[in-house]
Design a protein around this motif. Structure first.
Motif, mmCIF file in Angstrom:
data_model
loop_
_atom_site.group_PDB
_atom_site.id
_atom_site.type_symbol
_atom_site.label_atom_id
_atom_site.label_comp_id
_atom_site.label_asym_id
_atom_site.label_seq_id
_atom_site.Cartn_x
_atom_site.Cartn_y
_atom_site.Cartn_z
ATOM 1 N N PHE A 68 17.433 -3.095 -10.089
ATOM 2 C CA PHE A 68 17.634 -1.789 -9.456
ATOM 3 C C PHE A 68 19.065 -1.645 -8.947
ATOM 4 N N ARG A 69 19.608 -2.697 -8.366
ATOM 5 C CA ARG A 69 20.975 -2.664 -7.846
ATOM 6 C C ARG A 69 21.980 -2.463 -8.980
ATOM 7 N N GLU A 70 21.770 -3.154 -10.098
ATOM 8 C CA GLU A 70 22.671 -3.006 -11.245
ATOM 9 C C GLU A 70 22.575 -1.605 -11.847
ATOM 10 N N LEU A 71 21.371 -1.033 -11.886
ATOM 11 C CA LEU A 71 21.216 0.331 -12.383
ATOM 12 C C LEU A 71 21.910 1.335 -11.470
ATOM 13 N N ASP A 72 21.823 1.122 -10.155
ATOM 14 C CA ASP A 72 22.536 1.986 -9.213
ATOM 15 C C ASP A 72 24.036 1.948 -9.456
ATOM 16 N N GLU A 73 24.568 0.735 -9.634
ATOM 17 C CA GLU A 73 26.002 0.591 -9.892
ATOM 18 C C GLU A 73 26.395 1.296 -11.185
ATOM 19 N N TRP A 74 25.579 1.137 -12.207
ATOM 20 C CA TRP A 74 25.868 1.747 -13.500
ATOM 21 C C TRP A 74 25.852 3.273 -13.411
ATOM 22 N N ILE A 75 24.903 3.832 -12.662
ATOM 23 C CA ILE A 75 24.821 5.283 -12.503
ATOM 24 C C ILE A 75 26.049 5.807 -11.768
ATOM 25 N N ARG A 76 26.444 5.130 -10.694
ATOM 26 C CA ARG A 76 27.646 5.575 -9.970
ATOM 27 C C ARG A 76 28.886 5.463 -10.844
ATOM 28 N N HIS A 77 28.951 4.426 -11.661
ATOM 29 C CA HIS A 77 30.062 4.259 -12.603
ATOM 30 C C HIS A 77 30.115 5.446 -13.563
ATOM 31 N N ALA A 108 47.936 7.580 -14.248
ATOM 32 C CA ALA A 108 48.799 7.135 -15.348
ATOM 33 C C ALA A 108 47.992 6.830 -16.602
ATOM 34 N N ASN A 109 46.749 6.422 -16.419
ATOM 35 C CA ASN A 109 45.881 6.112 -17.548
ATOM 36 C C ASN A 109 44.773 7.161 -17.601
ATOM 37 N N SER A 110 45.156 8.408 -17.746
ATOM 38 C CA SER A 110 44.216 9.502 -17.550
ATOM 39 C C SER A 110 43.189 9.657 -18.654
ATOM 40 N N ARG A 111 43.331 8.999 -19.778
ATOM 41 C CA ARG A 111 42.365 9.156 -20.866
ATOM 42 C C ARG A 111 41.329 8.040 -20.923
ATOM 43 N N GLY A 112 41.492 7.006 -20.151
ATOM 44 C CA GLY A 112 40.522 5.913 -20.153
ATOM 45 C C GLY A 112 39.482 6.130 -19.081
ATOM 46 N N TRP A 113 38.589 7.115 -19.265
ATOM 47 C CA TRP A 113 37.654 7.506 -18.217
ATOM 48 C C TRP A 113 36.734 6.373 -17.793
ATOM 49 N N TRP A 114 36.156 5.671 -18.758
ATOM 50 C CA TRP A 114 35.185 4.628 -18.409
ATOM 51 C C TRP A 114 35.863 3.464 -17.714
ATOM 52 N N ARG A 115 36.975 2.999 -18.254
ATOM 53 C CA ARG A 115 37.665 1.866 -17.636
ATOM 54 C C ARG A 115 38.274 2.264 -16.296
ATOM 55 N N ASN A 116 38.781 3.456 -16.195
ATOM 56 C CA ASN A 116 39.382 3.935 -14.956
ATOM 57 C C ASN A 116 38.352 4.118 -13.856
ATOM 58 N N SER A 117 37.123 4.386 -14.223
ATOM 59 C CA SER A 117 36.109 4.679 -13.216
ATOM 60 C C SER A 117 35.531 3.409 -12.606
ATOM 61 N N ARG A 118 36.180 2.314 -12.800
ATOM 62 C CA ARG A 118 35.673 1.043 -12.293
ATOM 63 C C ARG A 118 36.239 0.724 -10.911
ATOM 64 N N MET A 119 37.201 -0.149 -10.831
ATOM 65 C CA MET A 119 37.604 -0.758 -9.567
ATOM 66 C C MET A 119 38.362 0.184 -8.624
ATOM 67 N N ARG A 120 39.422 0.780 -9.087
ATOM 68 C CA ARG A 120 40.262 1.575 -8.189
ATOM 69 C C ARG A 120 39.555 2.826 -7.681
ATOM 70 N N LEU A 121 38.733 3.384 -8.500
ATOM 71 C CA LEU A 121 38.030 4.607 -8.107
ATOM 72 C C LEU A 121 36.903 4.321 -7.120
ATOM 73 N N ASN A 122 36.448 3.078 -7.055
ATOM 74 C CA ASN A 122 35.401 2.708 -6.094
ATOM 75 C C ASN A 122 35.872 2.927 -4.661
ATOM 76 N N ARG A 123 37.173 2.775 -4.439
ATOM 77 C CA ARG A 123 37.697 2.959 -3.082
ATOM 78 C C ARG A 123 37.761 4.436 -2.712
ATOM 79 N N ALA A 124 38.070 5.298 -3.667
ATOM 80 C CA ALA A 124 38.172 6.729 -3.390
ATOM 81 C C ALA A 124 36.801 7.396 -3.377
#
Length: 127
Positions: A52-61, A96-112
């Motif tokens: 369940f925790r992994e599914l939650d993370e995946w949905i937020r991603h 700067a990496n505006s076209r990599g939506w999936w990769r960009n939505s990982r670590m740095r975006l978690n803070r915002a």
């Protein structure tokens, strides 16, 4: 929990959170509120908190990737992330990496866009 049930759940979530759907995050959260509580109630007896925790993370991603796709351009990403309280470095790196939506939505975006952001939107949790 059966692999088939997880696969079906993920397929349904993919349909509800398509990046090209033309819906904002609050509309997507509304659709998730209609589907996820029923699924959670059906599988609540399963002793699988990690799943369940992994599914939650995946949905937020996925939701973060949807938001980046909606912003489209690097300048818009930078402006919106700064407005959300992201650091200058994080906003610049994501923009700067505006076209990599999936990769960009990982670590740095978690803070915002932390978990509390999705709680305010009303995105249901499984765990």
């Amino acid at each position: 929990m059966a692999d088939k049930a997880l696969k079906t759940f993920k397929q349904r979530i993919r349909q509800l959170t398509r990046r090209s759907g033309g819906r904002n995050l609050s509309e997507i959260a509304e659709r998730l509120r209609a589907y996820m509580p029923g699924w959670k109630a059906y599988f609540q007896l399963a002793q699988t908190p990690k799943v369940f925790r992994e599914l939650d993370e995946w949905i937020r991603h996925r939701l973060r990737a949807v938001q980046l796709k909606h912003w489209r351009r690097g300048t818009t990403m930078y402006r919106e992330l700064k407005a959300m309280g992201a650091s200058d470095e994080d906003a610049r790196k994501v923009a700067a990496n505006s076209r990599g939506w999936w990769r960009n939505s990982r670590m740095r975006l978690n803070r915002a866009m932390p978990i509390a952001y999705f709680d305010r939107l009303g995105v249901p949790r499984l765990s």
